[in-house]
Design a protein around this motif. Structure first.
Motif, short mmCIF file in Angstrom:
data_model
loop_
_atom_site.label_atom_id
_atom_site.label_comp_id
_atom_site.label_asym_id
_atom_site.label_seq_id
_atom_site.Cartn_x
_atom_site.Cartn_y
_atom_site.Cartn_z
N TYR A 194 13.42 -8.54 9.21
CA TYR A 194 12.23 -9.25 9.67
C TYR A 194 10.95 -8.61 9.14
O TYR A 194 9.86 -8.89 9.64
N GLY A 195 11.09 -7.74 8.15
CA GLY A 195 9.90 -7.17 7.50
C GLY A 195 9.31 -5.96 8.19
O GLY A 195 8.23 -5.51 7.81
N SER A 196 9.98 -5.42 9.21
CA SER A 196 9.45 -4.26 9.93
C SER A 196 9.77 -2.97 9.20
O SER A 196 10.79 -2.88 8.50
N SER A 197 8.94 -1.99 9.36
CA SER A 197 9.21 -0.67 8.80
C SER A 197 10.12 0.11 9.74
O SER A 197 10.24 -0.22 10.92
N ILE A 198 10.77 1.14 9.20
CA ILE A 198 11.67 1.98 10.01
C ILE A 198 11.41 3.44 9.69
O ILE A 198 10.79 3.77 8.67
N ASP A 199 11.90 4.33 10.55
CA ASP A 199 11.78 5.76 10.30
C ASP A 199 12.59 6.13 9.06
O ASP A 199 13.69 5.61 8.84
N ALA A 200 12.04 7.04 8.25
CA ALA A 200 12.73 7.50 7.03
C ALA A 200 12.64 9.02 6.94
O ALA A 200 11.54 9.56 6.85
N PRO A 201 13.77 9.71 6.97
CA PRO A 201 13.77 11.18 6.97
C PRO A 201 13.62 11.75 5.57
O PRO A 201 14.49 12.48 5.07
N CYS A 202 12.53 11.40 4.88
CA CYS A 202 12.32 11.92 3.52
C CYS A 202 10.83 11.91 3.21
O CYS A 202 10.03 11.34 3.96
N SER A 203 10.45 12.54 2.13
CA SER A 203 9.06 12.60 1.73
C SER A 203 8.63 11.27 1.11
O SER A 203 9.46 10.41 0.80
N ASP A 204 7.34 11.11 0.93
CA ASP A 204 6.80 9.87 0.39
C ASP A 204 7.38 9.58 -1.00
O ASP A 204 7.53 10.49 -1.82
N ASP A 205 7.68 8.32 -1.24
CA ASP A 205 8.25 7.91 -2.53
C ASP A 205 7.91 6.44 -2.74
O ASP A 205 8.03 5.62 -1.82
N ASN A 206 7.49 6.09 -3.95
CA ASN A 206 7.10 4.70 -4.24
C ASN A 206 8.27 3.77 -4.51
O ASN A 206 8.10 2.55 -4.51
N SER A 207 9.45 4.33 -4.77
CA SER A 207 10.61 3.49 -5.08
C SER A 207 11.82 3.98 -4.29
O SER A 207 12.41 5.01 -4.63
#
Length: 308
Positions: free
Chosen positions: A249-262
């Motif tokens: 549904y287009g929502s963001s989620i938690d991600a256990p990593c550093s910023d990344d564009n891809s």
């Protein structure tokens, strides 16, 4: 049907027309290509089919390699041998200078592409506007040269190999190199050797898809690369079903990593979405709901919403 065809585009045909030859074989699936090659250039043209078309921008942004040969002593209006001579000079660089000039173009440089390039100006290809003698300005751009080396040279010519970023215009690079050597130059051969993982030594001839439909279809299916072929260098995250539903549904989620564009996220071994990670949150950009077997078919669209 979905995946990639590593196509070798020949000279004398546009990237769009080369891709259209494959279109009847994949209908009703979508088809597209990564990184336009000019009419007189030849080499690797990655063709995306089905869901792979959602990765076109991602693949187009990857590094590219080219082999090109420069003829010194003149310049043409197109930057290559297909154009008309604009100016000539008797100043021809030495073989030693042809080699030394490479170091001066490493890193970030500014280019103004030729008006006869395939770059779009207000939705129109620049070369079409130039051939119809319309007046327009070509915008300058910054590109990055990772590697530039002399491969061979002779009296008045030199062949180079370059690894560069998206948007690098090799004919402009040749003219810049010639100018740096107090000379003039134009490209007499231009071959794209690679786009990311797609390489010329494994690329397929367009003739394989010009034969009668049954044979052409067999050739396509037997050489179709899987959807994830182009994603080897991209961070992949495995997620739970609850997070997969949120992404649907287009929502963001938690991600256990550093910023990344891809970033690519998977559920049950299948790609759910691609997007970016910012402040420990995965933000979906393109979602593959058909891999979740959801009932709402209308959700299979590209998402660009960012949560505040």
């Amino acid at each position: 049907m979905e995946g990639w065809i590593n196509l070798y585009k020949p000279k004398g045909i546009s990237s769009s027309k080369a891709t259209l030859i494959l279109k009847p074989l994949v209908w009703p699936n979508k088809i597209g290509h990564c990184g336009t090659l000019d009419l007189e250039a030849h080499g690797v043209l990655p063709v995306a089919i089905g869901n792979a078309t959602k990765f076109v921008d991602l693949v187009s942004n990857q590094r590219k390699k080219y082999f090109f040969t420069v003829q010194f002593g003149a310049c043409t209006d197109t930057g290559d041998s297909a154009g008309k001579y604009v100016e000539t000079t008797n100043i021809i660089p030495s073989n030693e200078d042809m080699c030394k000039v490479c170091d001066r173009f490493l890193g970030t440089i500014t280019q103004t592409p030729s008006k006869f390039s395939a770059i779009k100006i207000n939705g129109q290809r620049a070369y079409k506007l130039a051939r119809s003698e319309q007046e327009f300005e070509m915008p300058s751009r910054q590109v990055h040269i990772y590697c530039l080396k002399l491969v061979a040279c002779g009296e008045g010519w030199a062949s180079y190999e370059v690894e560069c970023s998206k948007g690098t215009y090799v004919r402009s690079l040749a003219e810049q190199m010639a100018s740096c050597l107090q000379s003039l130059g134009f490209v007499i051969d231009l071959e794209r050797l690679s786009v990311g993982k797609f390489c010329a030594n494994s690329a397929l001839s367009l003739d394989l898809f010009k034969c009668p439909h049954p044979s052409a279809l067999v050739n396509l299916k037997s050489n179709l690369l899987n959807l994830e072929f182009a994603l080897d260098d991209i961070l992949v995250l495995s997620i739970a079903e609850s997070d997969a539903q949120k992404i649907a549904y287009g929502s963001s989620i938690d991600a256990p990593c550093s910023d990344d564009n891809s970033v690519c996220v998977k559920y049950n071994g299948k790609i759910v979405a691609i997007g970016l990670v910012k402040d420990k949150r995965f933000i979906p950009k393109k979602v593959f709901n058909n891999n979740l077997n959801l009932k709402e078919d209308s959700l299979d669209v590209d998402y660009t919403r960012k949560e505040s």
